[in-house]
Scaffold this active site. Structure first.
Site, PDB file in Angstrom:
ATOM      1  N   TYR A  80       0.834  -1.212   0.000  1.00  0.00           N
ATOM      2  CA  TYR A  80       0.000   0.000   0.000  1.00  0.00           C
ATOM      3  C   TYR A  80       0.863   1.254   0.000  1.00  0.00           C
ATOM      4  CZ  TYR A  80      -3.326   3.538   1.602  1.00  0.00           C
ATOM      5  OH  TYR A  80      -4.086   4.674   1.717  1.00  0.00           O
TER       6      TYR A  80
ATOM      7  N   LYS B  30       1.323   4.072  -3.027  1.00  0.00           N
ATOM      8  CA  LYS B  30       0.983   5.473  -2.800  1.00  0.00           C
ATOM      9  C   LYS B  30       2.199   6.383  -2.977  1.00  0.00           C
ATOM     10  CE  LYS B  30      -3.419   5.224  -1.858  1.00  0.00           C
ATOM     11  NZ  LYS B  30      -4.439   5.930  -2.691  1.00  0.00           N
TER      12      LYS B  30
END
Length: 370
Positions: free
Chosen positions: A243, A247
């Site tokens: 994640y 990002k």
């Protein structure tokens, strides 16, 4: 008798199901900073203080008058510098008329994306939502939003849906890349398929939508592109490797996009907005507790949405970092590595997933003893 009034069921926000918090739980550094921004740190208020002192016939040579004048001059200089800095970085604003805009939102069935879609739907804007989740026709009609079932990580699906959007609403002029998923697993526990899916949804989807919708904005010589990243893209965190990495890639993508638009002859009126929020009160991190409600409060999606919509409708580029710490988190990288380690340990960022019961910890007991 008149026509029967259509009844629309109303759902109260989930906050109404929770007991009231003590008053001090609502006092955060963000609230204090906001109040200061409208008072002591505001140039207009600073000069009002000077005028009040003069109204009391305070001599200019008095220390309080000198301090007030110097402070007002400093606040005015800072404000002017900020305006000039934004003008250099982002250029002039563009005119935005929602009746002439076509808004595309990825991941707009739940969370932050759903909130923005429903707000624009209530305002009778042309809104298209791309999401893998289905929404029935009756609900879509009530919200005034067109929903398209689409995996934005699949370039062919995005191209196919784009053709439908253009036929139904017209060429998109506002793109809000909001789709995102999280798999709270350690690097060793993550499978290749899970990592790939995370990057397809969180990162590659941006490339797919940009390649598909950006040419229409360049042809129209106007548009707005919103990139929703995360403060974790700058920090990294244990058990969130895929994640945070996906990002972090968006931060570089946003900078590259801005640079390429600056080189394009029709890119001047295409505005870009980077969003790097902290922890939001959404399903994604619902069970994760913040280390300090004062320094790192959980942000409501409505606060993020409000800032995004404000910049979009003003026709401006910009960066949105909420809460306050996410705006200055880059300073952490300038500190000695020992200090960085202590800050990470105090904040609990690397143990948050384990304590929330969302991931297994590696030597959890040893880590807690350190």
């Amino acid at each position: 008798m008149g026509a029967k009034i259509k009844e629309i069921p109303a759902k109260l926000p989930k906050n109404f199901d929770k007991p009231d918090e003590p008053w001090y739980r609502y006092v955060t550094i963000d609230l204090i900073w906001k109040v200061l921004g409208y008072t002591l740190l505001h140039p207009w208020v600073s000069w009002i203080v000077v005028l009040c002192l003069r109204a009391q016939v305070t001599p200019y040579e008095n220390i309080e008058m000198r301090i007030a004048i110097v402070w007002a001059c400093v606040m005015t200089t800072v404000a002017i510098f900020g305006i000039i800095s934004d003008k250099i970085a982002f250029g002039d604003s563009r005119e935005v008329d929602l009746s002439e805009e076509v808004i595309v939102i990825t991941g707009g069935v739940e969370g932050l994306g759903a909130l923005m879609a429903e707000v624009y739907g209530m305002r009778n804007a042309n809104v298209a939502v791309l999401d893998t989740k289905k929404v029935d026709d009756e609900e879509a009609e009530e919200k005034g939003v067109l929903y398209y079932e689409c995996d934005v990580g699949d370039a062919k699906q995005v191209e196919r849906i784009a053709a439908e959007i253009i036929e139904d609403l017209g060429p998109p002029t506002i793109l809000i890349n909001n789709a995102g998923i999280v798999r709270p697993k350690s690097i060793l526990d993550s499978t290749a398929e899970e990592v790939e899916q995370t990057f397809r949804t969180n990162t590659l989807s941006h490339f797919n939508t940009l390649r598909t919708f950006l040419p229409h904005m360049l042809n129209a010589n106007r548009g707005t592109i919103v990139t929703v990243s995360s403060v974790l893209g700058q920090l990294g965190a244990a058990n969130l490797s895929s994640y945070t990495a996906s990002k972090a890639a968006l931060l570089a993508l946003h900078s590259s996009l801005r640079a390429e638009l600056a080189q394009h002859s029709n890119g001047q009126d295409i505005k870009t907005i980077l969003v790097t929020p902290g922890q939001m009160s959404t399903k994604m991190f619902a069970s994760v507790k913040t280390p300090s409600n004062f320094l790192a409060p959980i942000v409501a999606p409505v606060d993020i949405a409000k800032e995004i919509l404000r910049l979009i409708e003003k026709g401006e580029s910009g960066e949105i970092a909420v809460p306050l710490y996410s705006r200055y988190i880059q300073i952490l990288a300038l500190l000695p590595v020992g200090v960085q380690t202590l800050v990470r340990r105090w904040s609990g960022v690397d143990m948050a997933m384990v304590k929330a019961g969302l991931a297994k910890g590696v030597d959890k007991e040893a880590d807690e003893k350190r």
